[in-house]
Scaffold this active site. Structure first.
Site, PDB file in Angstrom:
ATOM      1  N   ARG A 299       0.876  -1.174   0.000  1.00  0.00           N
ATOM      2  CA  ARG A 299       0.000   0.000   0.000  1.00  0.00           C
ATOM      3  C   ARG A 299       0.910   1.219   0.000  1.00  0.00           C
ATOM      4  O   ARG A 299       1.848   1.287   0.804  1.00  0.00           O
ATOM      5  CB  ARG A 299      -0.905   0.000   1.233  1.00  0.00           C
ATOM      6  CG  ARG A 299      -2.150   0.890   1.050  1.00  0.00           C
ATOM      7  CD  ARG A 299      -2.905   1.079   2.344  1.00  0.00           C
ATOM      8  NE  ARG A 299      -2.119   1.910   3.227  1.00  0.00           N
ATOM      9  CZ  ARG A 299      -1.909   1.643   4.523  1.00  0.00           C
ATOM     10  NH1 ARG A 299      -2.406   0.578   5.088  1.00  0.00           N
ATOM     11  NH2 ARG A 299      -1.174   2.460   5.250  1.00  0.00           N
ATOM     12  N   ASP A 301       1.281   5.243   0.345  1.00  0.00           N
ATOM     13  CA  ASP A 301       0.536   6.353   0.957  1.00  0.00           C
ATOM     14  C   ASP A 301       1.103   7.699   0.521  1.00  0.00           C
ATOM     15  O   ASP A 301       2.326   7.909   0.551  1.00  0.00           O
ATOM     16  CB  ASP A 301       0.608   6.250   2.488  1.00  0.00           C
ATOM     17  CG  ASP A 301      -0.014   4.955   3.010  1.00  0.00           C
ATOM     18  OD1 ASP A 301      -0.658   4.231   2.226  1.00  0.00           O
ATOM     19  OD2 ASP A 301       0.164   4.676   4.219  1.00  0.00           O
ATOM     20  N   GLY A 321      -2.592  -3.471   6.418  1.00  0.00           N
ATOM     21  CA  GLY A 321      -3.733  -4.034   7.153  1.00  0.00           C
ATOM     22  C   GLY A 321      -4.585  -4.843   6.190  1.00  0.00           C
ATOM     23  O   GLY A 321      -4.776  -4.470   5.036  1.00  0.00           O
TER      24      GLY A 321
HETATM   25 MG   LIG Z   1       1.336   5.624   7.608  1.00  0.00          MG
END
Ligand SMILES: [Mg+2]
Ligand SMILES: Nc1ncnc2c1ncn2[C@@H]1O[C@H](COP(=O)(O)OP(=O)(O)O)[C@@H](O)[C@H]1O
Length: 376
Positions: A299, A301, A321
């Site tokens: 992921r 960000d 997550g």
């Molecule tokens: Mg973070």
């Protein structure tokens, strides 16, 4: 599917010696639920906070039970043997076909477990040793991102011994480079642990002291006023980016409480962005995946500055997550890949990396007669 319809035995590593132990349990339970029972047999492997490895019944509901009352095992660093060996030598070992490490943070996401799995000769989901270690070190990751011309928020790296020896000098360096507020964070931690937004000189030293408790390196970063945009990436050599989503924290920043303890943080999927912004963010996400030597999943960000609209890559998470309401699988769902398909693809990608590793020569053939020299 393997030949003769044999189900693959998937080891799910969860828990671990990390601040994110509890989060891992929730992620692991949802990964296990996502495994198609026709194709896979789940073998939950719990690692306690002390570092004991335990296996138990395969029921997904039992994750906490595995940690409490499972059978103690070790993973053998011998690729020719069963992967999990009971510590009390009772019975035989357990074979595994592939491992899905669902452990966030230290000793799970940082390359250490990945190294053990490599030694054991097991395919595993996600980044390898190098990518995991890079992804875990915010300072090294930013340096590599800069080489790849991906914008990152300006930062200063402070080594713990340096800070302890010379706090005044560090304070001057910070103030020469940045305006308050600044973010102070441990280089090698997630979940906003040990992190402070320092609004003034008075808050700087306590912030550095706290961060230095959690890591040997600390980052001091300019605070940006920005929207938080996240993208999921999936693949090995030809990684693809999902639609971006947005995190809207209800606190001053997306801290530990906002992440795990409280409701109120909103996920907007997809994020409301202009097509050009989506394209830019997706391009950076894929470029970062390559620049940081990642594989399988990540992921990525971003910060999108509220004024001026500049995009910065904040960080990558190589084991994001994975609960059914987590951003990583949610973004794929919104991009047309269901949770179950996602797990399938991740396992296939793990097997692909493993096949490629197997093609690499690790030993050289000695010319005839050379062996004698070694024996002498
Ligand atoms: Mg973070
Ligand atoms: N330079 C920054 N400017 C503004 N907010 C920041 C900055 N750095 C971190 N934050 C806030 O803190 C949160 C956690 O920081 P992050 O670097 O993502 O660490 P972690 O690995 O713990 O998630 C971010 O999601 C954001 O809300």
């Amino acid at each position: 599917m393997t030949p003769n319809n044999k189900r693959l035995r998937v080891g799910i590593l969860f828990g671990g010696r990390s601040g994110e132990h509890e989060v891992s349990l929730a992620s692991a339970a949802s990964v296990i639920r996502g495994l198609d029972p026709d194709k896979y047999e789940a073998v939950p492997i719990g690692i306690t906070k002390e570092g004991h490895w335990l296996v138990g019944g395969a029921a997904q509901k039992m994750l906490p039970e595995v940690l409490k009352g499972g059978q103690r095992v070790v993973m053998a660093a011998d690729p020719t043997d069963a992967a999990l060996i009971p510590l009390d030598r009772s019975g035989g070992g357990q074979r595994l076909d592939v491992v899905f490490p669902v452990m966030h943070g230290t000793f799970g996401e940082d390359g250490t477990i990945q190294g053990l799995l490599d030694l054991a000769g097991l395919p595993f989901v996600g980044a390898g040793v190098l990518g995991s270690a890079i992804g875990m070190d915010k300072d090294v990751a930013k340096r590599l991102l800069q080489v790849a011309k991906i914008p990152v928020v300006p930062w200063l790296t402070v080594h713990r011994p340096e800070w302890e020896r010379n706090p005044r000098e560090i304070q001057s360096a910070v103030e020469a480079k940045f305006q308050y507020p600044v973010f102070v964070k441990p280089a090698t931690l997630g979940s906003s642990v040990g992190m402070t937004k320092a609004h003034s000189r008075e808050e700087l030293a306590p912030a550095l002291n706290l961060a230095a408790e959690f890591a040997m390196k600390v980052l001091v970063e300019q605070c940006v006023v920005a929207r938080e945009i996240e993208v999921s990436v999936l693949g090995n050599h030809d990684p693809k980016a999902s639609v971006p989503g947005e995190i809207v924290p209800h606190r001053e920043f997306y801290d530990y409480a906002a992440k795990y303890l409280e409701e109120g943080t909103q996920l907007l999927i997809p994020a409301k962005l202009k097509p050009a912004q989506v394209e830019k963010i997706q391009t950076y996400a894929v470029a970062a995946f390559r620049a940081l030597e990642l594989s399988g999943m990540a992921r990525v960000d971003f910060f999108l500055e509220k004024k001026g609209g500049k995009v910065y890559l904040n960080e990558v998470n190589t084991i994001p997550g994975f609960t059914s309401i987590s951003m990583y699988p949610k973004l794929w769902e919104a991009s047309g890949i269901s949770f179950r398909e996602l797990i399938d693809k991740l396992i296939e990608l793990a097997l692909e990396v493993h096949r490629e590793k197997a093609r690499t020569k690790y030993q050289i053939e000695l010319p005839e007669g050379a062996a004698g020299a070694l024996e002498a």
